[in-house]
Design a protein around this motif. Structure first.
Motif, mmCIF file in Angstrom:
data_model
loop_
_atom_site.group_PDB
_atom_site.id
_atom_site.type_symbol
_atom_site.label_atom_id
_atom_site.label_comp_id
_atom_site.label_asym_id
_atom_site.label_seq_id
_atom_site.Cartn_x
_atom_site.Cartn_y
_atom_site.Cartn_z
ATOM 1 N N ASP A 3 -98.389 -46.658 1.695
ATOM 2 C CA ASP A 3 -97.392 -46.544 2.417
ATOM 3 C C ASP A 3 -96.590 -45.181 2.011
ATOM 4 O O ASP A 3 -96.201 -44.532 3.005
ATOM 5 C CB ASP A 3 -96.301 -47.625 2.455
ATOM 6 N N GLY A 4 -96.843 -44.742 0.964
ATOM 7 C CA GLY A 4 -96.080 -43.550 0.458
ATOM 8 C C GLY A 4 -96.857 -42.186 0.889
ATOM 9 O O GLY A 4 -96.042 -41.132 0.878
ATOM 10 N N THR A 5 -98.052 -42.472 1.024
ATOM 11 C CA THR A 5 -98.809 -41.099 0.937
ATOM 12 C C THR A 5 -98.502 -40.200 2.204
ATOM 13 O O THR A 5 -98.502 -39.124 1.941
ATOM 14 C CB THR A 5 -100.489 -41.495 1.028
ATOM 15 N N PRO A 6 -97.989 -40.927 3.380
ATOM 16 C CA PRO A 6 -97.650 -39.962 4.520
ATOM 17 C C PRO A 6 -96.402 -38.941 4.211
ATOM 18 O O PRO A 6 -96.387 -37.918 4.884
ATOM 19 C CB PRO A 6 -97.594 -40.717 5.708
ATOM 20 N N THR A 7 -95.666 -39.485 3.161
ATOM 21 C CA THR A 7 -94.479 -38.631 3.003
ATOM 22 C C THR A 7 -94.677 -37.487 1.793
ATOM 23 O O THR A 7 -93.956 -36.753 1.531
ATOM 24 C CB THR A 7 -93.205 -39.590 2.427
ATOM 25 N N LEU A 8 -95.969 -37.446 1.320
ATOM 26 C CA LEU A 8 -96.027 -36.798 -0.037
ATOM 27 C C LEU A 8 -96.040 -35.221 0.417
ATOM 28 O O LEU A 8 -95.597 -34.401 -0.156
ATOM 29 C CB LEU A 8 -97.163 -37.097 -0.535
ATOM 30 N N PHE A 9 -96.512 -34.716 1.717
ATOM 31 C CA PHE A 9 -96.613 -33.437 2.037
ATOM 32 C C PHE A 9 -95.268 -32.857 2.206
ATOM 33 O O PHE A 9 -94.915 -31.940 1.718
ATOM 34 C CB PHE A 9 -97.412 -33.355 3.279
ATOM 35 N N GLY A 10 -94.441 -33.754 2.756
ATOM 36 C CA GLY A 10 -92.967 -33.519 3.023
ATOM 37 C C GLY A 10 -92.264 -33.369 1.899
ATOM 38 O O GLY A 10 -91.295 -32.375 1.633
ATOM 39 N N ILE A 11 -92.493 -34.275 0.843
ATOM 40 C CA ILE A 11 -91.853 -34.038 -0.356
ATOM 41 C C ILE A 11 -92.281 -33.034 -1.147
ATOM 42 O O ILE A 11 -91.409 -32.239 -1.805
ATOM 43 C CB ILE A 11 -92.086 -35.123 -1.080
ATOM 44 N N GLY A 12 -93.690 -32.555 -1.001
ATOM 45 C CA GLY A 12 -94.157 -31.577 -1.842
ATOM 46 C C GLY A 12 -93.441 -30.276 -1.307
ATOM 47 O O GLY A 12 -93.068 -29.237 -1.850
ATOM 48 N N ALA A 13 -93.258 -29.950 0.130
ATOM 49 C CA ALA A 13 -92.760 -28.776 0.864
ATOM 50 C C ALA A 13 -91.226 -28.810 0.333
ATOM 51 O O ALA A 13 -90.846 -27.660 0.231
ATOM 52 C CB ALA A 13 -92.981 -28.823 2.225
ATOM 53 N N TRP A 14 -90.533 -29.815 0.510
ATOM 54 C CA TRP A 14 -89.283 -29.702 0.183
ATOM 55 C C TRP A 14 -88.978 -29.217 -1.326
ATOM 56 O O TRP A 14 -88.115 -28.530 -1.619
ATOM 57 C CB TRP A 14 -88.583 -31.146 0.094
#
Length: 245
Positions: free
Chosen positions: A24-35
């Protein structure tokens, strides 16, 4: 083996729940890393040394509070102003803690502290969506860990990359503007209700009018006035609903 009528051990490792949290959390990881990348760059561009920026990202782990405090640090504002600004910006985590606490009340204090340290906006929302009930249920801790651990690593990888990138790239690249855009992108989806919208508009006007206040206190004033306005509007809406009912 536990008795069939006993409460489930929510703290025990539960592999299916761990995998579900990770999925469930994987799709958000790119945005978190970019932030995290943007915040890492902003820290260095605000005058922090690489070691200071690394310490801040590892200890603070709160992008909005970090960005809010950076202009104050650069302006050599008093420590109490910096601290109070970070606290006000992160007051929403008091609500998150109150929502998560009943689920993990029986865990030892240190474990609750570590889970609270790693919890963020998205991870808290996803956990509460999967486990809306506060009753003990097997796999709660494993699911939350499946959300928190990758989220923390994605943030740190992005932030650390931004710290070293920020120390290498020229200032004319306009990365400060990129940070502003990142904040806007995160803020806009949060302004989804009338109280939030009114509070944001009042905060924006206050920030402009109080721009010349010393030590960047206009930012703190804008946050406080915006929050109070949103609370008043929400209370008025609730009163009208109660009166109509």
């Amino acid at each position: 083996m536990s008795h069939p009528d006993s409460e489930p051990d929510v703290a025990a490792h539960h592999e299916p729940s761990w995998r579900a949290g990770l999925k469930d959390g994987t799709p958000t990881l790119f945005g978190i890393g970019a932030w995290g990348l943007v915040v890492g760059v902003a820290m260095v561009k605000s005058g922090l040394t690489v070691m200071q920026a690394l310490g801040m990202t590892l200890i603070v782990f709160a992008g909005s509070a970090q960005l809010a405090s950076l202009p104050l640090i650069a302006a050599a504002a008093p420590i109490w102003v910096i601290f109070l600004t970070a606290v006000v910006v992160n007051l929403r985590f008091v609500i998150f803690a109150a929502l998560l606490a009943p689920h993990f009340a029986k865990l030892p204090l240190l474990r609750r502290f570590l889970l609270g340290y790693g919890a963020g906006d998205m991870t808290t929302a996803m956990f509460l969506q999967r486990y809306p009930s506060e009753k003990p249920e097997e796999g709660k801790v494993s699911y939350l860990r499946g959300l928190l651990y990758p989220n923390w690593f994605a943030w740190q990888i992005g932030s650390i990359a931004g710290i070293f990138l920020g120390s290498a790239v020229p200032a004319e690249w306009g990365l400060g503007f990129a940070g502003t855009l990142a904040i806007v992108c995160i803020t806009v989806p949060m302004v989804a209700t009338r109280p939030a919208l009114v509070g944001a508009l009042v905060a924006a006007v206050t920030a402009v009018l109080a721009h010349d206040m010393p030590y960047k206190l206009g930012l703190l004033a804008a946050v406080i006035v915006g929050m109070i306005t949103a609370m008043v509007v929400e209370e008025q809406i609730e009163r009208r609903k109660a009166a109509n009912d």
